[in-house]
Design an enzyme around this catalytic site. Structure first.
Site, PDB file in Angstrom:
ATOM      1  N   LYS A   1       0.923  -1.199  -0.025  1.00  0.00           N
ATOM      2  CA  LYS A   1      -0.006  -0.027  -0.059  1.00  0.00           C
ATOM      3  C   LYS A   1       0.881   1.201  -0.110  1.00  0.00           C
ATOM      4  O   LYS A   1       0.757   2.294  -0.882  1.00  0.00           O
ATOM      5  CB  LYS A   1      -0.854  -0.077   1.254  1.00  0.00           C
ATOM      6  CG  LYS A   1      -1.851   1.041   1.369  1.00  0.00           C
ATOM      7  CD  LYS A   1      -2.654   0.856   2.601  1.00  0.00           C
ATOM      8  CE  LYS A   1      -3.633   1.892   2.851  1.00  0.00           C
ATOM      9  NZ  LYS A   1      -4.610   1.747   3.906  1.00  0.00           N
TER      10      LYS A   1
ATOM     11  N   GLU B   1      10.425  -4.547   4.810  1.00  0.00           N
ATOM     12  CA  GLU B   1      10.625  -5.820   4.386  1.00  0.00           C
ATOM     13  C   GLU B   1      10.428  -6.075   2.724  1.00  0.00           C
ATOM     14  O   GLU B   1      10.933  -6.657   2.036  1.00  0.00           O
ATOM     15  CB  GLU B   1       9.442  -6.760   5.095  1.00  0.00           C
ATOM     16  CG  GLU B   1       9.643  -6.958   6.423  1.00  0.00           C
ATOM     17  CD  GLU B   1       9.265  -5.944   7.376  1.00  0.00           C
ATOM     18  OE1 GLU B   1       9.010  -4.852   6.982  1.00  0.00           O
ATOM     19  OE2 GLU B   1       9.025  -6.203   8.709  1.00  0.00           O
TER      20      GLU B   1
ATOM     21  N   GLY C   1      -4.910  -2.395   5.172  1.00  0.00           N
ATOM     22  CA  GLY C   1      -4.160  -3.341   4.654  1.00  0.00           C
ATOM     23  C   GLY C   1      -4.996  -4.703   4.792  1.00  0.00           C
ATOM     24  O   GLY C   1      -4.947  -5.952   3.903  1.00  0.00           O
ATOM     25  N   ARG C   2      -5.500  -5.133   6.045  1.00  0.00           N
ATOM     26  CA  ARG C   2      -5.975  -6.409   6.593  1.00  0.00           C
ATOM     27  C   ARG C   2      -7.497  -6.391   5.767  1.00  0.00           C
ATOM     28  O   ARG C   2      -7.888  -7.806   5.882  1.00  0.00           O
ATOM     29  CB  ARG C   2      -6.164  -6.514   7.960  1.00  0.00           C
ATOM     30  CG  ARG C   2      -6.783  -5.395   8.584  1.00  0.00           C
ATOM     31  CD  ARG C   2      -6.432  -5.580  10.214  1.00  0.00           C
ATOM     32  NE  ARG C   2      -6.916  -4.388  10.948  1.00  0.00           N
ATOM     33  CZ  ARG C   2      -6.293  -3.157  11.113  1.00  0.00           C
ATOM     34  NH1 ARG C   2      -4.910  -3.149  10.336  1.00  0.00           N
ATOM     35  NH2 ARG C   2      -6.911  -2.485  11.833  1.00  0.00           N
TER      36      ARG C   2
END
Ligand code: G6Q
Length: 549
Positions: free
Chosen positions: A210, A216, A271-272
């Site tokens: 996003k 990471e 995000g989730r």
């Protein structure tokens, strides 16, 4: 409706629930079922092809009446309406919460900051479909002209767990000549193993982020680019082997991906809650645009059910309320999610983020410290595997663990007797949890007296049984939306912001201060405590010593 500046625990209905819970603690499911022979037929809701049996819960009709009153007094319907019309209910980030717009039909209108966002959603879906068809049809070629065989999604958290779960869940429907892999961890092993047996010129990377700044993901994305360029030698190859899913076009362009190959989503998608946005590009390539559409339809049907069904027949509302009952009145710390469907093996992991990132909050919307427990811990494994490990504690331990047992009438892979045996376990487990085995029943088996307590099961351990017809893209959409809205129900009653994640943001910043110390021995900007300082020194000193695997 209640004044939201007052904790829910101050409501008379909360106090009534508290008093009522002391009475219910004295009851046993054996008696509740014996006194009401129709309980197992009565305490059921069937909607959208989902059969939700909540009769094996430690509840009475009065419990339900009070819980439904709690939902009403908490302004749940009003809050649902606010979400669906695009109000900025994620107050700490000043954002609308509109994952429901991602699955809205074309003709619907949902306005955010003066703009109807539904056409934007459908435009992106069309672009995703075009791209997916090119890859699925072998038309999208790698830099050397070979068709793409491998698709690797690089992302983490919400940009990984949904795609992984959906791919595993819908693998039956996937195009089998394509390989799908998912790289999330900054541990180099994740990338190394995912690419170990692959050729760069047949591999497509989807960089899903996003923000397009997550350490990471960006580290893995750069490693992927190096891996491709080491073999293909020309930066022009990036265009054929990388696409992006993001809200941040500037960062995508900086990375070197042509923004024509960027699939957009928006800040009103958490995000989730993003597996049905462009973050689901890998899912769409795997199962095809039509199946993806039917997954969205499944989500949408549950959205409409949640928005319009009366609370007493509203699946997410009932599920959410039952969760509150155990979390707040029985001190239950966890919920076990036990899908009896191998394809749902990543579903508990997916739900952990959905539920715990959403409702793991210690203050209410106005910043006041909570005086009651919020989100429980979710965990689980597919049945029957879990039965041979942790179910022991659920049956005979000292902790109360409400369970969701999920099963399907029809298997996707009918093999001999397997499915009947699988389903026999669903029913047997729920039955055993509820009714147990009394000391007298154990004695009647001829058990020696000293062994009787060990072999006695007190029962009275609650579970929901959720039965569906068959695992399809559509039923997966319904199932995920069921949990999404159950989380919403609980967050609304606790009066917390279920849509921010400041704990995650902290994690993103924490390592940044230590990285330069590890990489070039630079002095830290922060002073460490003696433990952290010592650990860092030891790591720096010892990493210089050679160590062979
Ligand atoms: C989800 C969280 C978090 C997020 C990841 C990845 O709700 O915000 O899990 O999805 O941190 O973030 P990016 O997509 O921005 O890389």
């Amino acid at each position: 409706m209640r004044n939201k500046n007052i904790s829910v625990s101050a409501l008379p209905v909360w106090k009534s629930l508290d008093a009522h819970s002391s009475e219910v603690r004295q009851l046993h499911l054996r008696k509740l079922f014996a006194d009401d022979i129709k309980r197992g037929e009565r305490m059921v809701v069937e909607a959208l092809g989902i059969y939700f049996d909540y009769s094996k819960h430690l509840i009475t009709d009065e419990t339900l009446r009070l819980l439904l009153q709690l939902a009403k007094e908490s302004g749940l319907q009003d809050h649902i309406n606010k979400m669906f019309r695009g109000d900025k209910i994620n107050i700490t980030e000043n954002r609308a919460v509109l994952h429901v717009a991602l699955r809205a039909p074309k003709e619907q209108s949902i306005v955010v900051d003066g703009e109807n966002v539904v056409p934007l959603v459908h435009k992106v879906l069309e672009n995703m479909a075009k791209f997916s068809n090119l890859v699925r049809g072998g038309v999208w070629k790698g830099y050397t002209g070979k068709p793409i065989k491998n698709i690797i999604n690089i992302g983490i958290g919400g940009s990984d767990l949904g795609p992984v779960m959906a791919y595993e869940a819908l693998r039956y429907y996937s195009q089998r000549n394509l390989n799908f892999r998912f790289v999330s961890n900054i541990d180099g092993t994740d990338f190394a193993e995912a690419t170990y047996d692959l050729e760069p010129d047949e591999t497509l990377f989807i960089i899903s982020s996003k923000t397009f700044t997550t350490l990471e993901t960006m580290t893995n994305a750069h490693t992927a680019r190096d891996w491709v360029l080491k073999s293909l030698m020309n930066p022009a190859a990036v265009a054929s082997h990388f696409v992006a899913v993001s809200t941040n076009a500037d960062e995508v362009a900086k990375f070197g991906i042509d923004t024509a190959n960027m699939f957009e989503f928006w800040d009103w998608v958490g995000g989730r809650y993003s597996m049905d946005s462009a973050i689901g590009l890998s899912t769409m390539i795997a199962i095809g645009p039509e199946n993806f559409r039917s997954m969205l339809d499944g989500f949408h049907q549950m959205d409409e059910h949640f928005r319009t069904a009366p609370f007493e027949r509203n699946l997410p509302v009932l599920m959410g309320l039952l969760g509150i009952w155990y979390n707040n009145f029985f001190d239950a710390q966890t919920v076990a999610v036990l899908p009896y469907e191998q394809y749902l093996k990543r579903f508990p992991a997916y739900l952990q983020q959905l539920t715990m990132e959403s409702n793991g909050k210690h203050v209410s919307l106005d910043g006041t410290e909570m005086d009651i427990q919020t989100g429980p811990i979710y965990w689980g494994e597919p049945g029957t595997n879990g039965q041979h490990s942790f179910y022991q504690l659920i049956h005979q331990g000292t902790k109360l663990i409400p369970c969701d047992l999920i099963g399907f009438i029809h298997p996707l892979n009918p093999v001999g007797r397997h499915h009947d045996l699988l389903m026999a376990n669903v029913f047997a487990q729920a039955e055993a949890l509820a009714f147990g085995k009394t000391a007298d029943e154990v004695r009647a088996d001829g058990t020696a007296e000293w062994l009787v307590p060990h072999r006695t099961f007190e029962g009275n351990r609650p579970s929901s049984t959720i039965l569906l017809d068959r695992l399809t893209p559509e039923t997966l959409g319904k199932l995920v939306a069921l949990y999404e809205h159950s989380v919403f129900t609980q967050g609304t009653i606790w009066n917390i912001d279920s849509f921010d994640q400041w704990g995650v943001e902290l994690g993103k910043a924490l390592a940044a201060g230590i990285i330069p110390e590890l990489e070039d021995g630079a002095n830290s900007r922060v002073t460490h405590d003696s433990s952290t300082g010592n650990l860092i020194k030891r790591y720096i000193r010892n990493k210089k010593l050679s160590s062979k695997p």
